[in-house]
Design a protein around this motif. Structure first.
Motif, short mmCIF file in Angstrom:
data_model
loop_
_atom_site.label_atom_id
_atom_site.label_comp_id
_atom_site.label_asym_id
_atom_site.label_seq_id
_atom_site.Cartn_x
_atom_site.Cartn_y
_atom_site.Cartn_z
N GLY A 55 59.10 93.56 97.23
CA GLY A 55 60.17 94.39 97.12
C GLY A 55 61.38 93.36 97.00
O GLY A 55 62.28 93.80 96.13
N ALA A 56 61.69 92.21 97.77
CA ALA A 56 62.74 91.57 97.61
C ALA A 56 62.81 90.81 96.16
O ALA A 56 63.99 90.69 95.59
N VAL A 57 61.50 90.31 95.89
CA VAL A 57 61.55 89.47 94.47
C VAL A 57 61.88 90.36 93.40
O VAL A 57 62.59 90.34 92.28
N LEU A 58 61.50 91.99 93.49
CA LEU A 58 61.76 92.81 92.41
C LEU A 58 63.18 93.25 92.34
O LEU A 58 63.77 93.19 91.35
N ALA A 59 63.56 93.27 93.55
CA ALA A 59 65.43 93.58 93.63
C ALA A 59 66.06 92.57 93.00
O ALA A 59 66.82 92.88 92.04
N ASN A 60 65.58 91.53 93.21
CA ASN A 60 66.47 90.26 92.55
C ASN A 60 66.38 90.18 90.99
O ASN A 60 67.25 89.84 90.42
N ARG A 61 65.04 90.32 90.74
CA ARG A 61 64.76 90.30 89.19
C ARG A 61 65.60 91.51 88.59
O ARG A 61 65.91 91.27 87.47
N VAL A 62 65.56 92.66 89.17
CA VAL A 62 66.05 93.74 88.44
C VAL A 62 67.64 93.64 88.33
O VAL A 62 68.21 93.77 87.46
N ALA A 63 68.18 93.07 89.51
CA ALA A 63 69.52 92.81 89.41
C ALA A 63 70.06 91.59 88.45
O ALA A 63 70.97 92.03 87.61
N THR A 64 69.05 90.88 88.19
CA THR A 64 69.35 89.79 87.21
C THR A 64 69.27 90.46 85.81
O THR A 64 70.02 90.27 84.90
N THR A 85 68.98 103.16 79.69
CA THR A 85 67.89 102.23 78.97
C THR A 85 67.88 100.84 79.38
O THR A 85 66.83 100.29 79.60
N ILE A 86 69.07 100.12 79.84
CA ILE A 86 69.05 98.72 80.34
C ILE A 86 68.33 98.71 81.84
O ILE A 86 67.79 97.69 81.78
N VAL A 87 68.56 99.78 82.68
CA VAL A 87 68.08 99.68 83.93
C VAL A 87 66.57 99.85 83.68
O VAL A 87 65.92 99.20 84.41
N ARG A 88 65.88 100.76 82.90
CA ARG A 88 64.79 101.20 82.60
C ARG A 88 63.92 99.92 82.32
O ARG A 88 62.98 99.34 82.77
N ALA A 89 64.54 99.04 81.39
CA ALA A 89 64.01 97.67 81.09
C ALA A 89 63.87 96.90 81.96
O ALA A 89 62.77 96.00 82.06
N ALA A 90 64.96 96.79 82.75
CA ALA A 90 65.06 95.74 83.77
C ALA A 90 63.94 95.97 84.87
O ALA A 90 63.33 94.98 85.16
N TYR A 91 63.68 97.04 85.13
CA TYR A 91 62.59 97.63 86.19
C TYR A 91 61.08 97.22 85.60
O TYR A 91 60.40 96.56 86.24
N ASP A 112 60.43 95.26 82.94
CA ASP A 112 60.06 93.79 82.88
C ASP A 112 59.82 92.91 84.14
O ASP A 112 59.24 92.03 84.23
N ALA A 113 60.71 93.47 85.29
CA ALA A 113 60.58 92.69 86.57
C ALA A 113 59.27 92.93 87.24
O ALA A 113 58.73 92.11 87.76
N THR A 114 58.75 94.09 86.95
CA THR A 114 57.67 94.41 87.84
C THR A 114 56.34 93.25 87.52
O THR A 114 55.45 93.19 88.38
N GLY A 115 56.06 93.12 86.25
CA GLY A 115 54.87 92.12 85.82
C GLY A 115 55.19 90.53 86.91
O GLY A 115 54.38 89.82 87.31
#
Length: 528
Positions: A427-436, A470-476, A478-481
């Motif tokens: 979850g922490a990794v996901l949050a950081n990747r999403v924010a970036t 659209t940007i937020v959806r793409a960030a989530y 792409d970060a999940t992988g």
């Protein structure tokens, strides 16, 4: 001392019909307990919004029950070795039922967090006591068939929880409180069914000794470490005085707990069991399976909702391939284990398939075709189903009946710990990747960065402007992988551990032969 516990196994074993009758009640209460841990994941934004809670309280509604469940698991397992298993099971059902009602009636997030912690105690008890009771009824060789049912129920509950929560969240006349109320009628039915059908010999021991210090130290040490994992990287940095105090303090407390466990006569976690190669390797492999079981259901549901734009119910339905994989593989492999008496081949195959599934999920982004993701999820489900309960069976096969609770509690504890830590870290990794990802996406689109958008702090995607949405959806998406790439690495560790397991046939008797049980008991006393 070692001669006294040998008497109870002389009791008449339950017939196949009696086992099935009792098993129906066990599976029902286990299903309700496990589904309560995941049912709130989809409805949580609605719950926190209705109770006017904060983002940190959002996290704690989930963490409180996981902390209590994980920390108390070995304690319940040890109590099962010392006291009447049926009575303990009934007590845990009552704790779970009362706390579920209390959660449903909570008037603020503080009350909800406290009641979720109490509910976690009941969840932890039911998960381990169900396995202990099955071990007390059925020999290891026959247990594989029944453990297949157990694994299927656990997996379906883990994956099906978000689906049921989504349906409740999408049904206006029910409301979020029914995410908790729904457990009550099922627990009442399970209590009545077990009271009538479960018949176990009562083991009365005059030399009962409860390790209160060890139990307290284990609970405190684990809780401090899990609290640290939950907040590090968000509330404070990895390199900070808070990290030094919490991580160092947690490790120190667990070191003291280990010293205590080595000295007391009746340890909560039997160190002599963990020192043997087979249980130690099985526990290490179970950490990977725990991460798969918890992490897969939590983050895939979020991926479908936020990364792909599906509603709660649709997101739950899209996780069915994983649920189907676990259901089929755990049932089929359980019967094959009972027929052959061997577990290692099925565990190895399961972990290879699990690794392949995670490797596939590591490649997904916000545009990956859904059918391809379904294939990867099916592989993860098959891997979990073939390995999860068989690893428990490996450990149970190495200990006498009088230690079955502590041994089962140990492997369940470490599997839950792996899942809890895995969810927190991923979850922490996901949050950081999403924010970036959001920050980079907004910069490329020349959209001014606001605090909430840049941090990905708002999960109310529908309220965002269309370009930002659209940007937020793409960030989530792409970060999940990236988080599943980490999971694949953990699965490699589990596969290596399982490869070193010593091949052994499951015993036909409920207990170890008298001589072997005596030797085990001698090791235990010597270790103390």
């Amino acid at each position: 001392m070692s001669a006294q516990p040998a008497a109870p196994p002389a009791a008449e074993p339950m017939t196949h019909r009696e086992v099935l009758e009792a098993l129906s009640g066990l599976l029902l209460v286990l299903f309700v307990a496990m589904i309560s841990g995941t049912i709130v994941s989809v409805a949580l934004p609605q719950i926190i919004g209705a109770l006017e809670g904060s983002q940190s309280q959002y996290t704690w509604v989930v963490t409180a029950s996981l902390l209590a469940s994980t920390a108390s698991t070995p304690i319940w397992g040890k109590l099962a070795d010392l006291f009447n298993k049926k009575l303990l099971l009934q007590i845990s059902i009552v704790i779970f039922m009362v706390s579920s009602l209390a959660c449903g009636f909570a008037q603020n997030t503080g009350q909800l967090i406290a009641f979720r912690a109490l509910q976690g105690l009941g969840m932890g008890a039911l998960q381990i006591l169900a396995q202990v009771v099955i071990a007390a009824m059925i020999s290891p060789k026959e247990r594989g068939r029944y453990n297949g049912y157990l694994g299927a129920v656990m997996a379906v509950a883990t994956v099906g929880g978000p689906l049921l929560g989504g349906v409740i969240a999408d049904t206006s006349w029910l409301g979020w409180r029914w995410c908790f109320f729904i457990a009550v009628p099922f627990t009442i039915a399970a209590f009545a069914l077990l009271a009538k059908t479960l018949h176990l010999p009562t083991v009365r021991r005059a030399d009962v000794s409860i390790d209160y210090w060890g139990a307290t130290l284990i609970a405190v040490g684990v809780s401090v470490l899990l609290i640290w994992v939950t907040f590090v990287g968000n509330s404070f940095d990895w390199l900070s005085w808070q990290t030094a105090a919490m991580a160092g303090g947690g490790v120190l407390v667990l070191m003291v707990a280990t010293w205590v466990e080595a000295k007391v006569r009746e340890p909560v976690v039997p160190l002599h069991v963990l020192r043997r190669a087979t249980p130690a390797l099985a526990i290490l492999a179970s950490l990977a399976v725990g991460m798969a079981m918890f992490g897969g259901s939590v983050f895939l549901g979020q991926y479908f909702q936020i990364g792909r734009g599906y509603g709660p119910t649709a997101a739950g339905l899209l996780t069915i391939p994983m649920m189907l994989g676990v259901l089929l593989s755990s049932t089929i492999s359980g019967r094959m284990v009972s027929a052959s008496g061997r577990t290692k081949p099925y565990i190895l195959v399961g972990l290879v398939v699990l690794l392949a599934g995670f490797a596939g999920l590591a490649t997904i982004d916000h545009e990956t075709p859904i059918p391809l993701i379904s294939v990867y999820m099916l592989a993860v489900g098959v891997g979990v189903g073939m390995s999860m309960q068989n690893l428990v069976l490996v450990v149970q096969n190495t200990v006498p009946l009088r230690e079955i609770g502590a041994a089962s509690g140990a492997i369940t504890f470490f599997r839950s710990l792996g899942g809890t830590v895995g969810v927190s870290v991923l979850g922490a990794v996901l949050a950081n990747r999403v924010a970036t990802g959001i920050t980079e996406g907004l910069a490329k689109a020349h959209i001014p960065v606001s605090g909430g958008s840049a941090a990905g702090g708002s999960l109310n995607i529908a309220a965002l402007p269309e370009p930002v949405k659209t940007i937020v959806r793409a960030a989530y998406g792409d970060a999940t992988g990236h988080i599943f790439l980490i999971s694949a690495g953990i699965a490699v560790v589990g596969l290596i551990a399982a490869a070193f397991l010593r091949p052994a046939r499951l015993r036909d008797s409920l207990d170890l032969p008298a001589q072997a049980a005596g030797e085990t008991g001698g090791q235990k006393v010597g270790a103390s």
